[in-house]
Enzyme design. Structure first.
Site, PDB file in Angstrom:
ATOM      1  N   ASP A  44     -14.966 -44.895  -7.441  1.00 56.94           N
ATOM      2  CA  ASP A  44     -15.777 -43.796  -6.910  1.00 56.94           C
ATOM      3  C   ASP A  44     -16.339 -42.903  -8.009  1.00 56.94           C
ATOM      4  O   ASP A  44     -15.866 -42.897  -9.138  1.00 56.94           O
ATOM      5  CB  ASP A  44     -14.983 -42.962  -5.897  1.00 56.94           C
ATOM      6  CG  ASP A  44     -13.748 -42.311  -6.487  1.00 56.94           C
ATOM      7  OD1 ASP A  44     -13.079 -42.944  -7.332  1.00 56.94           O
ATOM      8  OD2 ASP A  44     -13.459 -41.161  -6.110  1.00 56.94           O
ATOM      9  N   GLU A  80     -10.540 -41.489  -6.345  1.00 53.90           N
ATOM     10  CA  GLU A  80      -9.862 -40.790  -7.439  1.00 53.90           C
ATOM     11  C   GLU A  80     -10.394 -39.386  -7.613  1.00 53.90           C
ATOM     12  O   GLU A  80      -9.674 -38.500  -8.047  1.00 53.90           O
ATOM     13  CB  GLU A  80     -10.021 -41.578  -8.743  1.00 53.90           C
ATOM     14  CG  GLU A  80      -9.130 -41.089  -9.904  1.00 53.90           C
ATOM     15  CD  GLU A  80      -9.747 -39.985 -10.757  1.00 53.90           C
ATOM     16  OE1 GLU A  80      -8.984 -39.329 -11.497  1.00 53.90           O
ATOM     17  OE2 GLU A  80     -10.978 -39.757 -10.704  1.00 53.90           O
TER      18      GLU A  80
END
Lengths: 367, 367
Positions: free
Chosen positions: A80, A137
């Site tokens: 991400d 994350e």
């Protein structure tokens, strides 16, 4: 000069790491929207690294060698990115790739993909390898894919050393400080501000502790020879009802960053002492520090083989999830961490190639 | 036991002051919704006090005698109430009237109406009288009818002594303290809370001043023999961006209540000294104190004639609008000020009648 459009992730050649990074950037993957990128990474791994065992948990993919080595190295990166800042389209300018996620951390993902494909192509590492790609994350704990896999399928992440390919600008970042947020509530009693003696002022009640917190001088703690500079910050304060009312509530949020010498409980006790006078203190969140573990044999080998500088990590990172399970873990990846989350995020070809070469050397792959 | 419904304001007999108060309570007049009550009061004055000069400015009515006396007393009251608290229907229980505005200050309005009607009926006062009814006392300055008439038609409020019939529970409240709100801004520079030395913490910057403010011990200042207990309160504080960010801004609002010995500028200088270290300080609002003026001849007569206690007023009230124009002014009216703005607001028959009798005595009306 910039290229027209990057090749599709499934078609991108693995031996041009910057182009492969561009292909990864070209698939948007803002946190909570990682599925398309996860699908394409899974498909690429299925097609190009089919010899490795592949598992998927949510949008998290884990590929593992089963060579029967006595040690296993876990290497990972998150899929991400933070939200776009007019930088969602990758732009290759000579040997520099600009774009969202180029440094944090699709350059690292490109290295991971290439390592997986090298190994699957028969280049046997001297240790068993686990390569993983995870979601969530950059956002709240609850969405973190690494947390989820550790909770649901911990055996997939077992190993003797973990390396996260977060951008570190050529250094090894060892361990990380812990982080603790406490919220302190100071109570009072409302009254008209012309007759404050009929009540008690919650903001005034907080002033003594606030003064103590602001005046606190944090230590620099040496662990394994690395200087961990601690910090203590009041990050929020709020109090007040109306301009003519003695306030009955004042809330203070404190963030403590503590060296790997201390446990969460020790750090909490330190801060609670400074918050003396508060009516209630609650833990907003607490993440333990990760010790640098530089005397661990496999990590010592890693540091020696790479021959780059080792720095203490002051912020909290996912390495602590491994450290708390007794697995030494470091950050080491391409890109400048100061460019992460900025509009002009970028990564250089040299940075990605050096990371790939260094990890390949450590894993004992052919040069 | 309670009466069914109060008589209409236009029909209510003036000689039953509690019933007249009930008729006033029965016409809702929450701030900014005073027009219906203003219309009815105007009509009653036109019908029952037609001999007096009547002026209307917005929802403010002023009636004046023109007897050529060398002194003029101004008596006034506000029409508006705070919002209802399930108490909008007046309820007469024996000699106690319950309901919104009964104490603050429709009991006072009943006294004013009756005095106007007595005078209009030929009961000549020993001084010229101005009786006024105004809107917007309970809300922001900009809506205050007394402020408006002073701005637009100051000649209508000229006089030598002013009495506001705010509830004082039988006392005279002399003068009032000034009030000053300052907003102080402390600046910082954002940084990640794991590396606070890259920025500067605005909340920490405010801590020193906050500690000084909280520790400040206010004086009790004696003026004309009355003790004015000053106060200094931090009424609001706000700072913070996110839990991992060193905050770049902290704002503190301070309320100073100061004795009639000091000007606004003097009070401001006192507080600004305590706020040392702020990057910017702005005045949110400033209202001068009103001196008690107890040695003023007409006010001395008032105090002596009434023979009741004199207390210092610690909050700011509209008496200061007269005092700032050189006119001594006091609060004196029926009802318990501690019941104002409460759900069980009420006023007693004795309280309203005693106020009427005391003012009539001072004005030299027939007993």
């Amino acid at each position: 000069m910039s290229t027209a459009s990057p090749p599709d992730l499934l078609a991108a050649p693995a031996d041009d790491l910057l182009t492969l990074t561009a292909a990864l950037v070209a698939v948007p993957s803002v946190s909570r929207h990682e599925q398309e990128l996860a699908d394409r990474v899974e498909r690429r791994l299925s097609e190009r690294a089919s010899g490795l065992a592949l598992a998927r948990v949510g949008n998290n993919m884990i590929v593992r060698t089963e060579l029967g080595r006595d040690r296993r190295v876990v290497l990972g990166g998150h899929l991400d990115t933070v939200p776009a800042n007019a930088n969602e389209v990758p732009r290759l300018d000579g040997d520099v790739l600009h774009g969202l996620g180029s440094a944090d951390m699709k350059g690292g993902l490109a290295v991971l993909l290439r390592l997986a494909e090298d190994i699957a192509a028969g280049d046997e590492p001297r240790v068993d390898c686990t390569l993983f790609f995870y979601e969530g994350e950059e956002i709240a704990e609850e969405f973190n894919g690494l947390r989820r896999v550790f909770a649901d399928r911990p055996e997939l992440l077992a190993g003797d050393l973990a390396v996260l390919l977060e951008p570190t600008d050529g250094h090894i970042e060892a361990g990380c400080q812990g982080t603790l947020h406490l919220r302190a509530h100071f109570d009072g009693e409302r009254a008209h501000s012309a007759r404050p003696w009929q009540g008690s002022n919650a903001i005034h009640a907080a002033a003594e502790a606030l003064h103590r917190l602001a005046g606190h001088e944090s230590d620099t703690v040496i662990v394994d020879g690395l200087p961990y500079r601690e910090s203590l910050q009041v990050v929020r304060i709020e109090g007040g009802v109306a301009n003519n009312v003695v306030p009955d509530s004042c809330t203070v949020v404190v963030n403590r960053r503590f060296a790997p010498r201390y446990s969460v409980d020790e750090a909490r006790a330190q801060v609670e002492k400074l918050l003396a006078g508060a009516d209630r203190i609650e833990v907003v969140n607490a993440s333990p520090a990760a010790p640098p573990n530089l005397d661990h044999p496999l990590l010592a080998e890693f540091v020696e083989t790479l021959g780059v500088g080792v720095e203490p990590k002051l912020g909290w990172t996912d390495v602590a999830r491994f450290a708390s399970r007794g697995v030494p873990a470091v950050n080491f990846g391409p890109g400048d961490p100061d460019l992460a989350h900025t509009a002009d995020e970028r990564v250089t070809r040299a940075s990605v190639e050096q990371c790939y070469a260094a990890l390949g050397r450590f894993l004992g792959l052919a040069p």
